[in-house]
Structure formats: structure tokens, C-alpha cells
Design a protein around this motif. Structure first.
Motif, PDB file in Angstrom:
ATOM      1  N   CYS A 163       1.643  -0.715 -12.643  1.00  0.00           N
ATOM      2  CA  CYS A 163       2.081   0.029 -11.469  1.00  0.00           C
ATOM      3  C   CYS A 163       3.608   0.008 -11.431  1.00  0.00           C
ATOM      4  O   CYS A 163       4.265  -0.614 -12.267  1.00  0.00           O
ATOM      5  CB  CYS A 163       1.498  -0.544 -10.179  1.00  0.00           C
ATOM      6  N   GLY A 164       4.164   0.682 -10.440  1.00  0.00           N
ATOM      7  CA  GLY A 164       5.616   0.731 -10.320  1.00  0.00           C
ATOM      8  C   GLY A 164       6.252  -0.558  -9.852  1.00  0.00           C
ATOM      9  O   GLY A 164       7.481  -0.679  -9.840  1.00  0.00           O
ATOM     10  N   GLY A 165       5.441  -1.543  -9.449  1.00  0.00           N
ATOM     11  CA  GLY A 165       5.986  -2.815  -9.009  1.00  0.00           C
ATOM     12  C   GLY A 165       6.172  -3.821 -10.122  1.00  0.00           C
ATOM     13  O   GLY A 165       6.309  -5.021  -9.841  1.00  0.00           O
ATOM     14  N   HIS A 166       6.167  -3.365 -11.368  1.00  0.00           N
ATOM     15  CA  HIS A 166       6.366  -4.268 -12.508  1.00  0.00           C
ATOM     16  C   HIS A 166       7.686  -5.015 -12.357  1.00  0.00           C
ATOM     17  O   HIS A 166       8.714  -4.444 -11.996  1.00  0.00           O
ATOM     18  CB  HIS A 166       6.351  -3.469 -13.811  1.00  0.00           C
TER      19      HIS A 166
ATOM     20  N   GLY B  98       0.790  -1.215   0.000  1.00  0.00           N
ATOM     21  CA  GLY B  98       0.000   0.000   0.000  1.00  0.00           C
ATOM     22  C   GLY B  98       0.823   1.267   0.000  1.00  0.00           C
ATOM     23  O   GLY B  98       0.263   2.365  -0.124  1.00  0.00           O
ATOM     24  N   ASP B  99       2.144   1.178   0.151  1.00  0.00           N
ATOM     25  CA  ASP B  99       2.992   2.368   0.169  1.00  0.00           C
ATOM     26  C   ASP B  99       3.242   2.926  -1.225  1.00  0.00           C
ATOM     27  O   ASP B  99       3.652   4.074  -1.363  1.00  0.00           O
ATOM     28  CB  ASP B  99       4.341   2.050   0.833  1.00  0.00           C
TER      29      ASP B  99
ATOM     30  N   GLY C  49       2.668   4.588  -4.764  1.00  0.00           N
ATOM     31  CA  GLY C  49       1.741   5.530  -5.359  1.00  0.00           C
ATOM     32  C   GLY C  49       2.007   5.700  -6.839  1.00  0.00           C
ATOM     33  O   GLY C  49       2.954   5.120  -7.391  1.00  0.00           O
ATOM     34  N   PRO C  50       1.181   6.513  -7.520  1.00  0.00           N
ATOM     35  CA  PRO C  50       1.397   6.731  -8.959  1.00  0.00           C
ATOM     36  C   PRO C  50       2.766   7.321  -9.240  1.00  0.00           C
ATOM     37  O   PRO C  50       3.198   8.275  -8.589  1.00  0.00           O
ATOM     38  CB  PRO C  50       0.280   7.723  -9.329  1.00  0.00           C
ATOM     39  N   GLY C  51       3.478   6.744 -10.195  1.00  0.00           N
ATOM     40  CA  GLY C  51       4.803   7.220 -10.569  1.00  0.00           C
ATOM     41  C   GLY C  51       5.940   6.576  -9.812  1.00  0.00           C
ATOM     42  O   GLY C  51       7.105   6.764 -10.167  1.00  0.00           O
ATOM     43  N   ASP C  52       5.657   5.813  -8.736  1.00  0.00           N
ATOM     44  CA  ASP C  52       6.725   5.173  -7.968  1.00  0.00           C
ATOM     45  C   ASP C  52       7.224   3.925  -8.689  1.00  0.00           C
ATOM     46  O   ASP C  52       6.450   3.213  -9.332  1.00  0.00           O
ATOM     47  CB  ASP C  52       6.232   4.783  -6.569  1.00  0.00           C
ATOM     48  N   LEU C  53       8.515   3.663  -8.557  1.00  0.00           N
ATOM     49  CA  LEU C  53       9.130   2.468  -9.130  1.00  0.00           C
ATOM     50  C   LEU C  53       9.671   1.597  -8.018  1.00  0.00           C
ATOM     51  O   LEU C  53      10.343   2.094  -7.112  1.00  0.00           O
ATOM     52  CB  LEU C  53      10.267   2.839 -10.094  1.00  0.00           C
ATOM     53  N   LEU C  54       9.381   0.327  -8.057  1.00  0.00           N
ATOM     54  CA  LEU C  54       9.855  -0.628  -7.066  1.00  0.00           C
ATOM     55  C   LEU C  54      10.882  -1.543  -7.720  1.00  0.00           C
ATOM     56  O   LEU C  54      10.525  -2.415  -8.510  1.00  0.00           O
ATOM     57  CB  LEU C  54       8.692  -1.451  -6.503  1.00  0.00           C
ATOM     58  N   PRO C  55      12.181  -1.359  -7.455  1.00  0.00           N
ATOM     59  CA  PRO C  55      13.193  -2.230  -8.080  1.00  0.00           C
ATOM     60  C   PRO C  55      12.991  -3.687  -7.669  1.00  0.00           C
ATOM     61  O   PRO C  55      12.631  -3.988  -6.534  1.00  0.00           O
ATOM     62  CB  PRO C  55      14.519  -1.669  -7.537  1.00  0.00           C
ATOM     63  N   THR C  56      13.227  -4.572  -8.586  1.00  0.00           N
ATOM     64  CA  THR C  56      13.094  -5.999  -8.351  1.00  0.00           C
ATOM     65  C   THR C  56      14.468  -6.645  -8.442  1.00  0.00           C
ATOM     66  O   THR C  56      15.174  -6.459  -9.432  1.00  0.00           O
ATOM     67  CB  THR C  56      12.153  -6.640  -9.387  1.00  0.00           C
TER      68      THR C  56
END
Length: 307
Positions: free
Chosen positions: A253-256, A110-111, A113-120
Motif C-alpha cells: 500500500c502507499g503507507g510503505h 482508512g483514508d 486509497g489505491p495509488g496514494d503515498l504516505l510519506p514517512t
């Protein structure tokens, strides 16, 4: 009990000359701190033989409960007390910053938001390589022989074979397709459900508009069966706002999984100055530069102090 053990358990007696060097310690603290932030003398603690640390209150804003610690010492049989070190230390009631936690451990579902990127991470345990064309499926694949045997064993423990249709039979296939139910979704029901899901997790949402890629190419997307599987899937990324939700294939989303791969840790740059090598210096200028006589015999004899 040995004498060494007795001495180690006996409290140290502070050295008298080091304890009396309060003004020396205060001057060192005032030199290290800003003017007017060193307060009253709090205590003197023996750190070792002829080693004493003086503590002073700190009046510096933002450092409530901190103390200036000045360590003094003297040599054996010497009366001159010298300075060892000066440092600002937290006290028992000091105001300290919270313990630092890496972002990967602070992040919660839930943290994002739009435009955020989550590195994998490249070695993320939640992902595995896709189909590579090999005949043998991965060990944890749903079509592998090991997984099939495990499913059979679990079914034997928790189900009743007299009630559950035999795997692969016409009855089991009909049950999976919904043919044993009295009523199933009509075409209108499928369309209304698709419109409702697309409104919440579709391509027109702010999250999808700012996403770097769509769910159709994400490794966290779980495919669903039926006609709705051509346009929707289930998100399995726990940090995505759509975790466990039915999402449109055009959602994102940014979690791609492939949007931002976590970079490798940085390596320190090589030193600018090499302090381990030796530098060569010319003791005399070269003869062909014109600054010295051409003949070595013309040079004055060096006075080496010999008779």
C-alpha cells in the motif's frame, strides 16, 4: 488608586472631528473595495487619543458578516483629519473558513486509497533501525536484557508461577508449538486459510497493484511464526487499510515505510536584488573611451558657488 490606573479603566471618548469624518472613511473604503460593496455606516470606535475606526457593512458576495474598517486620526491641535488604514474585518456573525489543520493531523486510518503515498518521517517513532550486526540489541528489543527483566517482573505481578511453565523448559516449548492441544491445523486447513487471506490482502488486490513496494520490505510488517510466516505477516501501520490484519508479503500500500520519505522543509531562496549593498556609479567616463578630453586641464572648472 493612581490617576494613570483610573484613566486606563475609563472608556475612551471618541474624538469629535474624527467621528465626524464619515465621508472621508467611506471614500477610503470605496477606493479599496469594488464599486457598490460598501454598505451603511455601522459604528465608530475610539482606538486611542484622536484615533477612531469607522465600520461599514460589506455587501461583497462570500463575505457575509464582514465589515470594512477605516481608521482615521489627526495630530494634536490640528483640525485636519487624515486616513490611517483600511481593512476588511470579520464581524461577530461573519462566515469564516475553518481553522487550518496540517495533513498529518487530518489523516485518519482508512483514508488511504489505491495509488496514494504516505510519506514517512525519517525520525518516525514507530520505526527503528533493523539489525545492524552488533551484538548488543536495542534497549526496546524483545531480546535485550532490560526487556527480559521487565517481562519477568510483569509476569510475576499478573501470573501464577504454579500454573505457567518455567521459561525455557520443555513444557513451555511444547505449549508454544501447540503440542499440548488436542488438535491443530492440518495442511489443508493451512492452505485454505492462506487462500482466504491472500484474496483480501494479496498481490492481486487494487491496493497492491498501485503500491510502490511490497510488504516484505516494509518496516511496519510484524513477522509471524510457523509455516505461514514464510508468506504472511501482520501490518502495524495505523494509517494503512490493512492495519492489524494478516497480509501477504506480496501485498502493499502507499503507507510503505520506505516508499516516500518526508522531504525536509524548503528554505527560502536568496534574494534576487541585494538591497543592503551599495552600487558603484562612475561620475565621469573613463579618459580612454574617447568621450572626454584626454587632458584633465581641458575640463571646464566646476562652479561651486564660491567667490
Amino acid at each position: 488608586m493612581s490617576a494613570a490606573t483610573t484613566r486606563s479603566r475609563t472608556p475612551r471618548t471618541p474624538d469629535r472631528l474624527c467621528v465626524e469624518a464619515v465621508e472621508l472613511a467611506r471614500a477610503a473604503a470605496e477606493e479599496a473595495a469594488f464599486p457598490g460593496v460598501v454598505g451603511a455606516h455601522v459604528s465608530a470606535v475610539a482606538e486611542g487619543d484622536r484615533v477612531v475606526t469607522h465600520f461599514f457593512e460589506s455587501k461583497e458576495p462570500g463575505y457575509r458578516g464582514w465589515r470594512w474598517a477605516v481608521t482615521v486620526t489627526r495630530a494634536s491641535r490640528a483640525k485636519n483629519v487624515t486616513l490611517d488604514e483600511t481593512v476588511l474585518l470579520p464581524g461577530d456573525d461573519a462566515l469564516l473558513a475553518p481553522e487550518w489543520v496540517p495533513w498529518s493531523e487530518r489523516l485518519r486510518p482508512g483514508d488511504m486509497g489505491p495509488g496514494d503515498l504516505l510519506p514517512t518521517d525519517a525520525e518516525d517513532l514507530r520505526l527503528e533501525p533493523g539489525w545492524s550486526g552488533e551484538d548488543t540489541p536495542p534497549p526496546n528489543s524483545v531480546v535485550s536484557a532490560e526487556m527480559a527483566e521487565l517481562v519477568e517482573a510483569e509476569d510475576a505481578d499478573v501470573t501464577d508461577r504454579a500454573v505457567v511453565p518455567v521459561r525455557g523448559s520443555i513444557t513451555s516449548v511444547a505449549e508454544e508449538l501447540g503440542m499440548r492441544r488436542a488438535r491443530v491445523l492440518s495442511r489443508y486447513g493451512l492452505h485454505t486459510a492462506a487462500d482466504r487471506w491472500d484474496e483480501s490482502f494479496g498481490a492481486k488486490t487494487p491496493m497492491a497493484q498501485a503500491a510502490p513496494a511490497s510488504c516484505v520490505s516494509c518496516g511496519f510488517l510484524v513477522a509471524i511464526g510457523g509455516s505461514l510466516g514464510q508468506a504472511f505477516g501482520v501490518c502495524a501501520n495505523e494509517f494503512s487499510p490493512a492495519d492489524g490484519r494478516l497480509v501477504s508479503l506480496s501485498y502493499g500500500c502507499g503507507g510503505h515505510s520506505e516508499a516516500a520519505v518526508m522531504p525536509a522543509p524548503l528554505r527560502p531562496a536568496p534574494p534576487v536584488l541585494d538591497s543592503m549593498a551599495s552600487d558603484e556609479f562612475t561620475l565621469r567616463p573613463a579618459p580612454d573611451t574617447g568621450s572626454v578630453p584626454v587632458s584633465v586641464s581641458d575640463l571646464p572648472a566646476a562652479d561651486l558657488g564660491h567667490s
